[in-house]
Scaffold this motif. Structure first.
Motif, PDB file in Angstrom:
ATOM      1  N   ALA A 277      46.852  43.342  67.685  1.00 26.92           N
ATOM      2  CA  ALA A 277      47.778  43.073  68.782  1.00 26.92           C
ATOM      3  C   ALA A 277      47.214  42.074  69.781  1.00 26.92           C
ATOM      4  O   ALA A 277      47.951  41.269  70.355  1.00 26.92           O
ATOM      5  CB  ALA A 277      48.137  44.382  69.485  1.00 26.92           C
ATOM      6  N   ARG A 278      45.876  42.093  69.972  1.00 25.03           N
ATOM      7  CA  ARG A 278      45.253  41.236  70.971  1.00 25.03           C
ATOM      8  C   ARG A 278      44.528  40.034  70.356  1.00 25.03           C
ATOM      9  O   ARG A 278      43.868  39.287  71.067  1.00 25.03           O
ATOM     10  CB  ARG A 278      44.268  42.068  71.810  1.00 25.03           C
TER      11      ARG A 278
ATOM     12  N   GLY B 145      38.691  53.201  71.309  1.00 20.62           N
ATOM     13  CA  GLY B 145      39.431  53.375  70.064  1.00 20.62           C
ATOM     14  C   GLY B 145      38.612  54.170  69.056  1.00 20.62           C
ATOM     15  O   GLY B 145      37.459  54.520  69.297  1.00 20.62           O
TER      16      GLY B 145
ATOM     17  N   GLU C 288      44.487  48.346  65.049  1.00 23.56           N
ATOM     18  CA  GLU C 288      45.788  47.993  65.615  1.00 23.56           C
ATOM     19  C   GLU C 288      45.637  47.209  66.910  1.00 23.56           C
ATOM     20  O   GLU C 288      46.352  46.225  67.144  1.00 23.56           O
ATOM     21  CB  GLU C 288      46.607  49.262  65.863  1.00 23.56           C
ATOM     22  N   ALA C 289      44.699  47.633  67.750  1.00 19.03           N
ATOM     23  CA  ALA C 289      44.470  46.906  69.007  1.00 19.03           C
ATOM     24  C   ALA C 289      43.916  45.518  68.737  1.00 19.03           C
ATOM     25  O   ALA C 289      44.280  44.547  69.419  1.00 19.03           O
ATOM     26  CB  ALA C 289      43.510  47.694  69.895  1.00 19.03           C
TER      27      ALA C 289
ATOM     28  N   PHE D 299      37.245  48.905  69.567  1.00 19.40           N
ATOM     29  CA  PHE D 299      38.710  48.828  69.483  1.00 19.40           C
ATOM     30  C   PHE D 299      39.191  49.240  68.094  1.00 19.40           C
ATOM     31  O   PHE D 299      38.494  49.131  67.098  1.00 19.40           O
ATOM     32  CB  PHE D 299      39.256  47.452  69.874  1.00 19.40           C
ATOM     33  N   SER D 300      40.424  49.724  68.052  1.00 17.53           N
ATOM     34  CA  SER D 300      41.043  50.125  66.797  1.00 17.53           C
ATOM     35  C   SER D 300      41.541  48.890  66.057  1.00 17.53           C
ATOM     36  O   SER D 300      41.733  47.818  66.657  1.00 17.53           O
ATOM     37  CB  SER D 300      42.224  51.059  67.073  1.00 17.53           C
TER      38      SER D 300
ATOM     39  N   ASP E 138      44.819  50.861  75.587  1.00 19.77           N
ATOM     40  CA  ASP E 138      45.762  51.140  74.503  1.00 19.77           C
ATOM     41  C   ASP E 138      46.357  52.511  74.799  1.00 19.77           C
ATOM     42  O   ASP E 138      45.621  53.507  74.831  1.00 19.77           O
ATOM     43  CB  ASP E 138      45.028  51.129  73.164  1.00 19.77           C
TER      44      ASP E 138
ATOM     45  N   HIS F 100      38.908  51.521  78.520  1.00 20.22           N
ATOM     46  CA  HIS F 100      39.550  50.300  78.053  1.00 20.22           C
ATOM     47  C   HIS F 100      39.629  50.284  76.529  1.00 20.22           C
ATOM     48  O   HIS F 100      38.808  50.908  75.840  1.00 20.22           O
ATOM     49  CB  HIS F 100      38.808  49.078  78.564  1.00 20.22           C
ATOM     50  N   TYR F 101      40.598  49.536  76.019  1.00 18.34           N
ATOM     51  CA  TYR F 101      40.925  49.572  74.588  1.00 18.34           C
ATOM     52  C   TYR F 101      39.726  49.258  73.689  1.00 18.34           C
ATOM     53  O   TYR F 101      39.636  49.783  72.563  1.00 18.34           O
ATOM     54  CB  TYR F 101      42.060  48.574  74.286  1.00 18.34           C
ATOM     55  N   ASP F 102      38.802  48.410  74.161  1.00 20.90           N
ATOM     56  CA  ASP F 102      37.675  47.992  73.323  1.00 20.90           C
ATOM     57  C   ASP F 102      36.486  48.939  73.426  1.00 20.90           C
ATOM     58  O   ASP F 102      35.434  48.671  72.833  1.00 20.90           O
ATOM     59  CB  ASP F 102      37.243  46.564  73.659  1.00 20.90           C
TER      60      ASP F 102
ATOM     61  N   ASP G 137      45.154  55.339  72.738  1.00 22.60           N
ATOM     62  CA  ASP G 137      43.817  55.844  73.045  1.00 22.60           C
ATOM     63  C   ASP G 137      43.886  56.875  74.170  1.00 22.60           C
ATOM     64  O   ASP G 137      43.223  57.918  74.117  1.00 22.60           O
ATOM     65  CB  ASP G 137      42.893  54.708  73.477  1.00 22.60           C
TER      66      ASP G 137
END
Length: 282
Positions: free
Chosen positions: A77-78, A114, A73-74, A70-71, A149, A109-111, A152
């Protein structure tokens, strides 16, 4: 780069092969949040840890990165807890991301998707079903879109327009001789697992086809899913692979992974573990 669908196993002629599991983040959660319809098991809820990994295959000739984490930023946010940035993790392993030529995205998925900007020279491989789903209306429905995200996805789409992403149409593809990509689905429409033919036996990088060992051991589906039936079928496929001599499986989020294999750095055993030609496990 061409990818084949030749199902004949090719024994790789690798020098000093290793698979590295990098732990880059963590969080505390509960079983009821992680397991689909947890109340069906009639068990008390319990707190559990969820770790976040990405994976590396390398030998004397090449380095392949599998997923990108994940980034920042993500994470913010999470409310996820980074423990090392992917860039710093690569540096600790002596890997220059500018030199990485091949990258696998198991799903979007975001994780897992990113930080793609770390790898400006890498060709990227992912499932066509996965790519197309997140560009379609269904992928924007809240129950799906919550797990991505949007930045992404926009980057993935831009990289595809730039010709840097190869989309796989088959359920089984040879990435390079000795590494196969299997589209399993279940968790997402095009979720892939990676099977690396190491000298001591196959290393199954399940990604999120299974998140925890007990998901497979107890036949207990994860809460985030696209198809319950496909998820169950994915478990059967992984169990079949595990019948092979020397086979090991690496779930996508289980902290136990860090206890089952030898640390890359014994002074910091929570950073990364290695599965190498010696079959190193603990």
């Amino acid at each position: 780069m061409n990818y084949t669908t030749d199902h004949n196993k090719q024994k790789p002629d690798w020098q000093d092969p290793e698979v590295i599991v990098v732990r880059y983040g963590t969080r505390q959660t509960t079983k009821s949040e992680c397991y689909y319809n947890f109340r069906a098991y009639r068990e008390p809820d319990a707190e559990i840890t969820m770790d976040y990994f990405f994976w590396i295959f390398r030998n004397a000739d090449q380095t392949i990165v599998i997923d990108t984490g994940f980034s920042p930023e993500a994470a913010a946010a999470r409310r996820r807890q980074p423990v090392v940035s992917p860039a710093d993790a690569l540096a600790r392993l002596g890997i220059d991301p500018l030199e990485v030529k091949l990258l696998v995205l198991t799903h979007a998925h975001y994780d897992h998707a990113g930080n793609l900007g770390l790898y400006p020279n890498a060709k990227i491989v992912m499932s066509r079903r996965e790519f197309e789903f997140w560009g379609a209306d269904m992928g924007q429905r809240p129950q799906y879109a919550h797990h991505i995200d949007p930045l992404d996805i926009q980057r993935i789409q831009a990289l595809h327009r730039d010709g840097r992403i190869t989309l796989l149409d088959e359920r089984r593809n040879t990435l390079i001789p000795g590494i196969e990509l299997f589209e399993i689905g279940g968790h997402t429409p095009g979720q892939m697992a990676v099977v690396v033919e190491m000298p001591e036996g196959p290393v199954i990088l399940a990604s999120d086809a299974i998140h925890y060992y007990e998901e497979l051991e107890l036949d207990r589906p994860f809460a985030v899913l696209d198809s319950l039936a496909d998820m169950y079928q994915g478990y059967e496929q992984i169990r079949e692979w595990l019948q092979r001599p020397g086979a090991v499986v690496i779930p996508g989020h289980d902290p136990e992974v860090m206890n089952r294999f030898a640390p890359v750095d014994p002074s910091d055993p929570s950073f990364a573990v290695r599965i190498d030609a010696s079959g190193a496990g603990v």
